[in-house]
Scaffold this motif. Sequence first.
Motif, PDB file in Angstrom:
ATOM      1  N   LYS A 145       0.828  -1.206   0.000  1.00 19.83           N
ATOM      2  CA  LYS A 145       0.000   0.000   0.000  1.00 19.83           C
ATOM      3  C   LYS A 145       0.864   1.259   0.000  1.00 19.83           C
ATOM      4  N   GLU A 146       1.867   1.253   0.858  1.00 18.79           N
ATOM      5  CA  GLU A 146       2.723   2.433   0.987  1.00 18.79           C
ATOM      6  C   GLU A 146       3.511   2.697  -0.287  1.00 18.79           C
ATOM      7  N   ILE A 147       4.131   1.652  -0.833  1.00 18.48           N
ATOM      8  CA  ILE A 147       4.974   1.845  -2.019  1.00 18.48           C
ATOM      9  C   ILE A 147       4.133   2.200  -3.243  1.00 18.48           C
ATOM     10  N   LEU A 148       2.992   1.537  -3.415  1.00 19.41           N
ATOM     11  CA  LEU A 148       2.138   1.842  -4.568  1.00 19.41           C
ATOM     12  C   LEU A 148       1.593   3.261  -4.491  1.00 19.41           C
ATOM     13  N   SER A 149       1.322   3.743  -3.272  1.00 17.18           N
ATOM     14  CA  SER A 149       0.892   5.128  -3.112  1.00 17.18           C
ATOM     15  C   SER A 149       1.988   6.086  -3.572  1.00 17.18           C
ATOM     16  N   GLU A 150       3.222   5.778  -3.223  1.00 15.51           N
ATOM     17  CA  GLU A 150       4.344   6.619  -3.649  1.00 15.51           C
ATOM     18  C   GLU A 150       4.540   6.556  -5.158  1.00 15.51           C
ATOM     19  N   VAL A 151       4.334   5.378  -5.734  1.00 19.02           N
ATOM     20  CA  VAL A 151       4.449   5.238  -7.193  1.00 19.02           C
ATOM     21  C   VAL A 151       3.394   6.092  -7.882  1.00 19.02           C
ATOM     22  N   ARG A 152       2.162   6.070  -7.367  1.00 17.35           N
ATOM     23  CA  ARG A 152       1.094   6.879  -7.973  1.00 17.35           C
ATOM     24  C   ARG A 152       1.385   8.369  -7.817  1.00 17.35           C
ATOM     25  N   ASN A 153       1.914   8.745  -6.658  1.00 13.59           N
ATOM     26  CA  ASN A 153       2.267  10.151  -6.449  1.00 13.59           C
ATOM     27  C   ASN A 153       3.375  10.593  -7.393  1.00 13.59           C
ATOM     28  N   TYR A 154       4.188   9.637  -7.798  1.00 17.05           N
ATOM     29  CA  TYR A 154       5.261   9.918  -8.765  1.00 17.05           C
ATOM     30  C   TYR A 154       4.710  10.004 -10.194  1.00 17.05           C
ATOM     31  N   LYS A 155       3.390   9.765 -10.286  1.00 20.36           N
ATOM     32  CA  LYS A 155       2.656   9.826 -11.557  1.00 20.36           C
ATOM     33  C   LYS A 155       3.212   8.824 -12.572  1.00 20.36           C
ATOM     34  N   ALA A 156       3.474   7.633 -12.055  1.00 21.58           N
ATOM     35  CA  ALA A 156       3.995   6.578 -12.919  1.00 21.58           C
ATOM     36  C   ALA A 156       2.873   5.609 -13.277  1.00 21.58           C
ATOM     37  N   SER A 157       2.881   5.145 -14.516  1.00 15.60           N
ATOM     38  CA  SER A 157       1.853   4.210 -14.981  1.00 15.60           C
ATOM     39  C   SER A 157       2.431   2.829 -15.281  1.00 15.60           C
ATOM     40  N   VAL A 158       3.651   2.581 -14.852  1.00 15.54           N
ATOM     41  CA  VAL A 158       4.278   1.280 -15.104  1.00 15.54           C
ATOM     42  C   VAL A 158       3.557   0.213 -14.277  1.00 15.54           C
ATOM     43  N   PRO A 159       3.166  -0.918 -14.892  1.00 14.45           N
ATOM     44  CA  PRO A 159       2.510  -1.988 -14.140  1.00 14.45           C
ATOM     45  C   PRO A 159       3.412  -2.518 -13.031  1.00 14.45           C
ATOM     46  N   VAL A 160       2.824  -2.754 -11.863  1.00 14.51           N
ATOM     47  CA  VAL A 160       3.548  -3.315 -10.733  1.00 14.51           C
ATOM     48  C   VAL A 160       2.922  -4.650 -10.371  1.00 14.51           C
ATOM     49  N   VAL A 161       3.750  -5.696 -10.376  1.00  8.58           N
ATOM     50  CA  VAL A 161       3.293  -7.051 -10.099  1.00  8.58           C
ATOM     51  C   VAL A 161       3.796  -7.475  -8.726  1.00  8.58           C
ATOM     52  N   ALA A 162       2.908  -8.021  -7.904  1.00  2.00           N
ATOM     53  CA  ALA A 162       3.304  -8.530  -6.588  1.00  2.00           C
ATOM     54  C   ALA A 162       3.997  -9.873  -6.754  1.00  2.00           C
ATOM     55  N   ILE A 163       5.030 -10.104  -5.962  1.00  2.31           N
ATOM     56  CA  ILE A 163       5.826 -11.314  -6.128  1.00  2.31           C
ATOM     57  C   ILE A 163       6.392 -11.752  -4.774  1.00  2.31           C
TER      58      ILE A 163
END
Length: 208
Positions: A145-163
């Motif tokens: 949740k925390e990292i994906l929130s930061e990614v969205r705030n960075y305005k990035a649209s790169v797919p992120v896959v959980a692993i």
Amino acid sequence: MDRVYYISQGKTPEEHLENIKNVCKGGCKWIQLRMKNVDTVVYLQTALRCREICDDYEVIMIVNDNVDVAKAAQADGIHLGLNDVSPEEARKVLGANFIIGGTANTFDDCKMHIDNGVDYIGLGPYRYTSTKENLSPVLGIEGYKEILSEVRNYKASVPVVAIGGIKEEDVGALLETKVSGVAVSGMLTATMDIEEKIKNINTLAVSR
């Protein structure tokens, strides 16, 4: 990209290939051939056979780590660890049309990959997994949740896959964090209900 990403397992090349064929038959459309501690010749021979299987089932084929094997086997892409060659160097060798993914454990890792032009990020591990040596700190749901929130705030649209150590019962909560998909290994290896598990994940993804 597809919601279900299979990372191959097996004690031998034959086991890797058998497991890959089984998940392809079960409906998985995105696989990663991941072989550790094998020489390049064996890796390439296995990758060439993997390419045939993926072609038969119209499945995206990713090779883990080895740029030369990925290119020679005509894979669709490569997945790079944090200690592998950089995405820029891989792109020079593989060309613009190759899919390039990168491993991440923190937002800084994600930012680096985004800035370097990866096509997707494998973020993890979710929990402890015995399939990976030198495991990075586990993230858990709150970490995603925390990292994906930061990614969205960075305005990035790169797919992120959980692993990393993901079990069937984890998938719903992980998809709630808005990851693009889940990478699984043990969940789909040597099980009799592969098709059902894949359908369940895709159904959960559509409902989120």
